[in-house]
Motif scaffolding. Structure first.
Motif: not given
Length: 565
Positions: A363-365, A369, A384, A466-467, A470
């Motif tokens: 996910d984008q947590y 990174d 993602h 959110y989409s 990324s």
């Protein structure tokens, strides 16, 4: 005088002025009557139109009210069964539950009243109820046959009395169970001596050495240790409950004994865990996710939050495996260390392992990174999760038409993606390029258009961002047929931990959390490969003490073969 209904054009010729005047008067009177009738009908039509408009407004109002009440009921049920209520005190939770019940009853009453006021539609005839199709009982189960025949097989028809002939039978099966049976392995080691040498004063005794065991000097065989581990980590039964269950069979197994058995088994399986980690990290596509668990903090007299990080081979990979790591936090240092280079255990035949390279589905947590930093790890790529993007809109369903349309568009993509099951990576990539890439392109254009129409800072703007923010990682699967569309696979592997949290509440120590990660990694991977977890653990625990370290990979779940019966 001619009637207007019978009047013809040729009848007008030769009429006297008086006749023409009378005819004109008759026509004017007829026209007046028609005008009055038309005005009356127009008034009736206008009244009916107003009535229909009013009914339409009433129906629209009721539909909107029903939709609102239905949404409120759904939200109440989410709150009622949601995890956030667990953070309340007992009094707060009771008050919260009471209020929820009152609100739920109020809304259901309003909904019933509105539905009763709707116009009745003719009820469709109900189809006869279908009997549920019962799944056949497995063939491998032992069958105990009970034969039922009539006591008298002589024909009872008058003046007959001859013996009847058996022409068939009906069979019904019922499932039964015998509770777990404890039994004892008696190992009898014969002692042999030479009487001839003994007479000469030479003592010579021969005896077979004892087989190595996971727990030296312990009474628990590998089957009982495996059962204890499965009960603890698969069925989520604390040791004190296992002690009570075993006592029903007349066997005393103190929880301390069960705990020590699990501890010894966890230590013995650590080399297998290390080899399994190397196998999982050998896959170029990895899933990653994390979930919180409570860790007992004896010094503070309470619990603190720890985390289980889960990594699994790609869902579309031919070989399955999942690995768990118990960590004290959720920081980026944990995935960086786990995916980094690793040295082989001291004295092991395993070579040093380089840092992992490939595509990480997550996910984008922000914690991921650092592990995906292109400057440090140029060979790593992020992919993602489309399911996370969809959930952002799902949370707004019922309050936003944009969210409804987004869910529909993503649903089309998932429907097409479902048709690719059974394809290899190259076939799936070609199919995606032809069928789903255009859908993703349309979704991208539509999201950018809608983003320009909604104000900043709103919930729908956040869902769209959110989409869009990324998009490259969200559509990574369009560039690699081995990459799945979402991260749902690893979320399913996380679920056993969520279920366990409710049963055993917390980990007693950091070492206990690490031991749980070892056992759960091997057990869950065994299940992914279609093995009975108890049979797998029992065989592995029996073979590990004497199994060569150089062939430890033979005991990994994806390579393990059940021993011949």
């Amino acid at each position: 005088m001619l009637s207007m209904r019978d009047l013809k054009p040729q009848d007008l010729q030769g009429l006297s002025p008086d006749a023409i005047t009378a005819l004109a008067a008759q026509m004017l009177e007829h026209i007046g009557q028609q005008a009055n009738e038309l005005e009356s009908k127009s008034h009736e039509i206008e009244l009916k139109q107003k009535l229909l408009e009013r009914k339409d407004r009433d129906i629209a109002y009721r539909d909107a009210k029903i939709e609102k009440i239905t949404f409120e009921l759904t939200r109440l049920k989410r709150w009622k069964f949601g995890a956030k209520s667990e953070a309340m005190t007992a009094d707060q939770r009771q008050m919260f539950q009471d209020t929820l019940l009152e609100d739920e009853a109020d809304l259901e009453a309003q909904l019933a009243a509105l539905q009763a006021a709707l116009p009745k539609t003719p009820a469709k005839p109900k189809a006869p109820p279908r009997r549920p199709r019962r799944q056949a009982l497995p063939d491998h189960l032992r069958r105990i046959e009970h034969h039922h025949e009539p006591e008298d097989t002589t024909c009872t028809t008058a003046h007959c009395g001859r013996p009847m002939t058996r022409v068939g039978e009906d069979i019904s099966e019922r499932l039964d169970i015998v509770p777990a049976e404890f039994f004892v392995h008696r190992h009898i080691y014969g002692k042999w001596t030479c009487r001839c040498c003994q007479r000469q004063g030479i003592e010579r005794l021969v005896q077979e050495p004892a087989d190595p065991q996971i727990i030296d000097g312990g009474i628990a065989a590998s089957g009982l240790v495996a059962h204890t581990l499965i009960s603890r980590f698969v069925d989520h039964l604390p040791y004190y409950r296992q002690e009570i269950i075993n006592a029903r069979s007349g066997v005393h197994t103190p929880r301390s004994t069960l705990a020590r058995s699990a501890g010894n088994a966890g230590a013995a399986m650590y080399p297998l865990f290390v080899a399994h980690k190397r196998f999982v990290l050998s896959c170029p596509v990895l899933h990653a996710d994390e979930t919180p668990v409570s860790l007992l903090d004896p010094g503070a007299g309470k619990t603190k939050r720890a985390y289980i990080w889960a990594y699994a081979r790609g869902e579309l990979d031919a070989q399955r495996g999942v690995i768990y790591e118990f960590c004290l936090g959720r920081g980026s240092q944990y995935p960086v260390a786990f995916l980094g280079a690793a040295q082989g255990p001291p004295g092991s035949s395993l070579e040093d392992q380089p840092a992992w390279q490939g595509t990480l589905v997550c996910d984008q947590y922000a914690g991921y990174d650092s592990a995906l930093d292109k400057r440090v790890y140029p060979q790593r790529i992020a992919a993602h999760c489309a399911a996370h993007a969809r959930r952002k809109f799902d949370e707004l369903l019922g309050t936003s038409e944009v969210a409804k349309e987004a869910i529909k568009r993503i649903g089309w993509i998932y429907h097409v993606e479902g048709q690719f099951d059974g394809m290899d990576a190259q076939q799936r990539l070609a199919a995606r390029d032809q069928l789903t890439r255009p859908l993703w392109k349309e979704l991208h254009i539509w999201l950018k258009l809608e983003r320009g129409r909604v104000p900043d800072g709103g919930s729908i703007a956040g869902a769209i961002d959110y989409s869009l923010n990324s998009w490259s990682a969200l559509t990574r699967h369009l560039e690699d047929g081995a990459v799945p569309i979402d991260n749902n696979f690893i979320e399913r592997q996380i679920k056993p931990w969520a279920m366990g949290r409710r049963a055993w509440l917390f980990c007693g120590s950091e070492l206990a959390g690490q031991r749980a990660a070892i056992v759960m990694s091997l057990v869950q991977s065994a299940k992914l490969n279609g093995h009975d977890p108890w049979a797998y653990l029992r065989d592995v625990l029996e073979r590990l003490p004497s199994h060569p370290d150089s062939r430890i990979e033979e005991l990994l779940p994806h390579r393990w073969l059940a021993p011949a019966a």
